[in-house]
Design a protein around this motif. Structure first.
Motif, PDB file in Angstrom:
ATOM      1  N   ASP A  74       0.815  -1.209   0.000  1.00 32.28           N
ATOM      2  CA  ASP A  74       0.000   0.000   0.000  1.00 32.28           C
ATOM      3  C   ASP A  74       0.853   1.265   0.000  1.00 32.28           C
ATOM      4  OD1 ASP A  74      -2.373  -1.397  -0.054  1.00 32.28           O
ATOM      5  OD2 ASP A  74      -2.632  -1.372   2.122  1.00 32.28           O
ATOM      6  N   ARG A  92      -1.810  -2.510  -7.015  1.00 34.04           N
ATOM      7  CA  ARG A  92      -1.531  -2.811  -5.605  1.00 34.04           C
ATOM      8  C   ARG A  92      -2.322  -4.018  -5.139  1.00 34.04           C
ATOM      9  NH1 ARG A  92      -0.860   3.054  -5.271  1.00 34.04           N
ATOM     10  NH2 ARG A  92      -3.128   3.306  -5.242  1.00 34.04           N
ATOM     11  N   GLU A  93      -3.562  -4.119  -5.580  1.00 31.45           N
ATOM     12  CA  GLU A  93      -4.407  -5.241  -5.175  1.00 31.45           C
ATOM     13  C   GLU A  93      -3.886  -6.556  -5.740  1.00 31.45           C
ATOM     14  OE1 GLU A  93      -7.571  -8.163  -5.318  1.00 31.45           O
ATOM     15  OE2 GLU A  93      -6.869  -7.096  -7.092  1.00 31.45           O
ATOM     16  N   THR A 137      -0.597  -7.512  -3.830  1.00 33.07           N
ATOM     17  CA  THR A 137      -0.887  -7.968  -2.473  1.00 33.07           C
ATOM     18  C   THR A 137      -1.494  -9.357  -2.479  1.00 33.07           C
ATOM     19  OG1 THR A 137      -1.224  -5.708  -1.670  1.00 33.07           O
ATOM     20  CG2 THR A 137      -2.197  -7.469  -0.377  1.00 33.07           C
ATOM     21  N   SER A 138      -2.478  -9.571  -3.336  1.00 37.83           N
ATOM     22  CA  SER A 138      -3.181 -10.854  -3.350  1.00 37.83           C
ATOM     23  C   SER A 138      -2.303 -12.003  -3.838  1.00 37.83           C
ATOM     24  CB  SER A 138      -4.434 -10.750  -4.228  1.00 37.83           C
ATOM     25  OG  SER A 138      -5.336  -9.798  -3.712  1.00 37.83           O
ATOM     26  N   GLU A 144      -4.393   1.423  -8.126  1.00 31.25           N
ATOM     27  CA  GLU A 144      -5.108   0.686  -7.081  1.00 31.25           C
ATOM     28  C   GLU A 144      -5.226  -0.792  -7.431  1.00 31.25           C
ATOM     29  OE1 GLU A 144      -9.427   0.716  -4.738  1.00 31.25           O
ATOM     30  OE2 GLU A 144      -9.007   2.192  -6.310  1.00 31.25           O
ATOM     31  N   GLN A 145      -5.538  -1.090  -8.700  1.00 32.48           N
ATOM     32  CA  GLN A 145      -5.632  -2.486  -9.127  1.00 32.48           C
ATOM     33  C   GLN A 145      -4.277  -3.173  -9.066  1.00 32.48           C
ATOM     34  OE1 GLN A 145      -7.443  -1.660 -12.934  1.00 32.48           O
ATOM     35  NE2 GLN A 145      -9.442  -2.401 -12.245  1.00 32.48           N
TER      36      GLN A 145
END
Length: 213
Positions: free
Chosen positions: A16, A73-74, A77-78, A70-71
Motif C-alpha cells: 500500500d 496494488r491489489e 498484495t493478493s 489501485e488495481q
C-alpha cells in the motif's frame, strides 16, 4: 546504482506504500516486504528480498495500461502474499520463472505475478503482474505440462494439507496438489480445470490470451 555497483532500492513497509506515481511515472526501484514463509519455501527463494525494478514498473504500465495503480496494488498484495496456486509454467524455456496466482474473488478476478527466482541473483525480481482470464489460466496449465512443470495448490502455511479451491474458484474444479515430500513430490488430483464457457473479464481485467506469461 549504489557506489558498490548494486541496485539502489527503497524499502516499503507495505504494498500500500507504493504510490500512484510508482505505477505511472516511476522514479525508483523498490524492495517489498518479505513474502510469507510458505510462499518463499514453495518458490525456493531462500529468504531473498522481492523487488520491482523501475524499468519493470515502466514496462508493466505499457503492457497492461488498463490497470489502475489501485488495481496493481491489489494484484501484488493478493498474488504475492495470499496465493492459491504457484508453479513453473515455462520450466524448459525460462527455468527461473515462477508464477504465483490468487484465484477468483467475488469480482471474478484471477491475479498473477510472474517472478524470476535465480540463485545467482541477490533478489527475487518481479517480471510483471496482471489479471488473468480463466481461459488464460488454462493455457498456463497446458504450457506448464508441455515443459515438464505443474501449476500446484500452495500448501497451507499452517502445515495443513491443501484442500480444493471450490469455495474461491467457482469456475475451477480442482488443481494439482503437492504433498510435503520435497525429495519425491507426489501430485494428486487434476490440474486446473476448463474455463467457464463464454466467460468475460471484469472491467479492468487484462484480456491477454497468448501464452507469454
Amino acid at each position: 546504482m549504489n557506489a558498490d555497483g548494486t541496485l539502489m532500492l527503497e524499502k516499503v513497509k507495505s504494498v500500500d506504500d507504493l504510490t500512484d506515481e510508482d505505477f505511472s511515472k516511476p522514479t525508483r526501484s523498490v524492495e517489498l516486504p518479505q513474502v510469507p514463509e510458505n510462499v518463499d519455501n514453495a518458490l525456493g527463494a531462500d529468504g531473498k528480498p522481492v523487488i520491482i525494478k523501475k524499468n519493470i514498473f515502466e514496462k508493466n504500465s505499457r503492457d497492461h495500461a488498463d490497470l489502475t495503480p489501485e488495481q496493481s496494488r491489489e494484484i501484488l498484495t493478493s498474488a504475492l502474499y495470499r496465493p492459491d496456486l504457484y508453479g513453473q509454467n515455462r520450466k524448459t524455456t525460462r527455468p527461473y520463472n515462477w508464477v504465483v496466482i490468487n484465484t477468483k474473488d467475488d469480482q471474478d478476478h484471477n491475479r498473477l505475478v510472474l517472478l524470476e527466482v535465480n540463485q545467482n541473483k541477490d533478489n527475487v525480481e518481479i517480471v510483471h503482474w496482471h489479471y488473468l482470464r480463466d481461459n488464460a489460466l488454462k493455457s498456463i496449465e497446458r504450457q506448464a505440462k508441455r515443459e515438464g512443470g505443474h501449476i500446484l495448490i500452495l500448501p497451507s502455511p499452517y502445515g495443513e494439507e491443501a484442500g480444493d479451491l471450490s469455495g474461491r474458484t467457482q469456475n475451477l474444479s480442482s488443481a494439482a496438489k503437492i504433498i510435503n515430500d520435497f525429495e519425491n513430490p507426489v501430485i494428486k488430483g487434476e490440474n486446473v480445470s476448463e474455463p467457464e464457457v463464454g466467460a468475460r473479464p471484469a472491467q479492468g481485467t487484462a484480456t491477454t490470451t497468448d501464452e507469454n506469461y
